[in-house]
Design an enzyme around this catalytic site. Structure first.
Site, PDB file in Angstrom:
ATOM      1  N   ALA A 127       7.982   1.749   5.921  1.00 28.59           N
ATOM      2  CA  ALA A 127       9.060   0.754   5.931  1.00 28.59           C
ATOM      3  C   ALA A 127      10.417   1.350   5.565  1.00 28.59           C
ATOM      4  O   ALA A 127      11.417   1.114   6.272  1.00 28.59           O
ATOM      5  CB  ALA A 127       8.701  -0.414   5.019  1.00 28.59           C
ATOM      6  N   THR A 152       1.419   4.463   1.480  1.00 29.68           N
ATOM      7  CA  THR A 152       2.165   5.048   2.597  1.00 29.68           C
ATOM      8  C   THR A 152       3.134   4.049   3.192  1.00 29.68           C
ATOM      9  O   THR A 152       4.269   4.394   3.550  1.00 29.68           O
ATOM     10  CB  THR A 152       1.202   5.561   3.681  1.00 29.68           C
ATOM     11  OG1 THR A 152       0.315   6.517   3.106  1.00 29.68           O
ATOM     12  CG2 THR A 152       1.960   6.210   4.830  1.00 29.68           C
ATOM     13  N   CYS A 153       2.700   2.806   3.293  1.00 32.48           N
ATOM     14  CA  CYS A 153       3.541   1.758   3.864  1.00 32.48           C
ATOM     15  C   CYS A 153       4.801   1.553   3.040  1.00 32.48           C
ATOM     16  O   CYS A 153       5.894   1.345   3.572  1.00 32.48           O
ATOM     17  CB  CYS A 153       2.766   0.443   3.946  1.00 32.48           C
ATOM     18  SG  CYS A 153       1.172   0.586   4.789  1.00 32.48           S
ATOM     19  N   SER A 154       4.664   1.627   1.711  1.00 24.94           N
ATOM     20  CA  SER A 154       5.783   1.357   0.809  1.00 24.94           C
ATOM     21  C   SER A 154       6.703   2.555   0.615  1.00 24.94           C
ATOM     22  O   SER A 154       7.918   2.398   0.472  1.00 24.94           O
ATOM     23  CB  SER A 154       5.258   0.912  -0.558  1.00 24.94           C
ATOM     24  OG  SER A 154       4.516  -0.283  -0.465  1.00 24.94           O
ATOM     25  N   THR A 211       0.846  -1.195   0.000  1.00 19.66           N
ATOM     26  CA  THR A 211       0.000   0.000   0.000  1.00 19.66           C
ATOM     27  C   THR A 211       0.884   1.248   0.000  1.00 19.66           C
ATOM     28  O   THR A 211       2.038   1.207   0.430  1.00 19.66           O
ATOM     29  CB  THR A 211      -0.951   0.005   1.206  1.00 19.66           C
ATOM     30  OG1 THR A 211      -0.189  -0.178   2.407  1.00 19.66           O
ATOM     31  CG2 THR A 211      -1.967  -1.129   1.094  1.00 19.66           C
TER      32      THR A 211
END
Length: 255
Positions: free
Chosen positions: A62, A56-58, A54
């Site tokens: 992270a 924001t996560c990518s 997704t």
């Protein structure tokens, strides 16, 4: 008339992480790991998010923790775990696609751990079903000593569970890691000197090689960016430092 109950996520600071078992894919085989395996007698940072791949996560969550990992290590952190209610295949492939080097990806496929943490959110409107709310925590020997839970609001809030917030909470005097980029060239001994100096200090860097193939950048590109055609040319925190001698001198003075 009954009012809709407002969703509240509990702060578990001071409590132990819940007992749970994760079924993980490691070296082409299935392996069960418990919270005891992951947290007992260790200092661990966990950041949890709604889903692999997704935006924001990518793009931020992270990569941010991977960038800050050397600083966390100096503060005694043994491991950094990324957790999501996804299966282990997905988490492993996501980690590979991001190219992170300092994060262990944990698939809480059944949502057991997340549910026991009280942080299972309903993302049905997006077709996700129940997923982890975004949060981070510092765990020492299974005890949660710090926790940062994103506020409940529209969109995908990313305000307090980032690596920078965690670092400030652990040590407000700790220096954020340098952001380093360099133009290098294959077989360049001066590039090797700079890379060795960075790696010796645990500083992560990215590079573009200068050359004549489709996977490299041209001499014209390095001249346009730096005004020079020699390699390496190193940028630190958005500032051009220069070649090998200038970069090593800068590192010896500041890091």
């Amino acid at each position: 008339n009954s009012k809709k109950k407002k969703m509240v996520f509990p702060d578990s600071t001071g409590k132990n992480v819940p007992d749970a078992t994760f079924v993980l894919r490691r070296n082409n085989d299935w392996k069960k790991e418990t919270t005891n395996d992951l947290f007992a007698n260790k200092t661990v940072i966990v950041f949890s998010l709604p889903g692999a791949f997704t935006p924001t996560c990518s793009s931020a969550h992270a990569p941010g923790y991977d960038l800050y990992a050397p600083v966390f290590k100096k503060l005694g952190v043994d491991s950094i775990l990324c957790l999501a209610v996804n299966d282990s295949f997905v988490m492993n492939q996501w980690g590979k696609s991001l190219g992170t080097k300092n994060i262990t990806y944990i698939g809480d496929g059944n949502g057991e751990f997340t549910e026991k943490m009280g942080l299972l959110g309903d993302f049905s409107k997006l077709g996700f079903g129940k997923r982890s709310w975004r949060y981070s925590m510092l765990v020492k020997n299974k005890k949660i000593v710090k926790q940062f839970i994103e506020p409940i609001k529209a969109g995908d809030p990313f305000e307090v569970s980032d690596a920078e917030t965690m670092l400030k909470a652990m040590d407000d005097k700790a220096k954020a890691p340098m952001s380093v980029f360099m133009f290098s060239k294959k077989g360049c001994p001066h590039c090797t000197r700079v890379k060795s100096a960075l790696e010796k200090r645990g500083i992560l860097y990215e590079q573009s090689e200068v050359g004549f193939t489709k996977d490299t950048v041209s001499v014209r590109s390095i001249r346009a960016a730096t005004g020079k055609s020699s390699t390496p040319q190193v940028f630190i925190d958005g500032k051009l430092i220069g070649g090998a001698d200038d970069t090593i001198a800068f590192l010896e003075k500041n890091y």
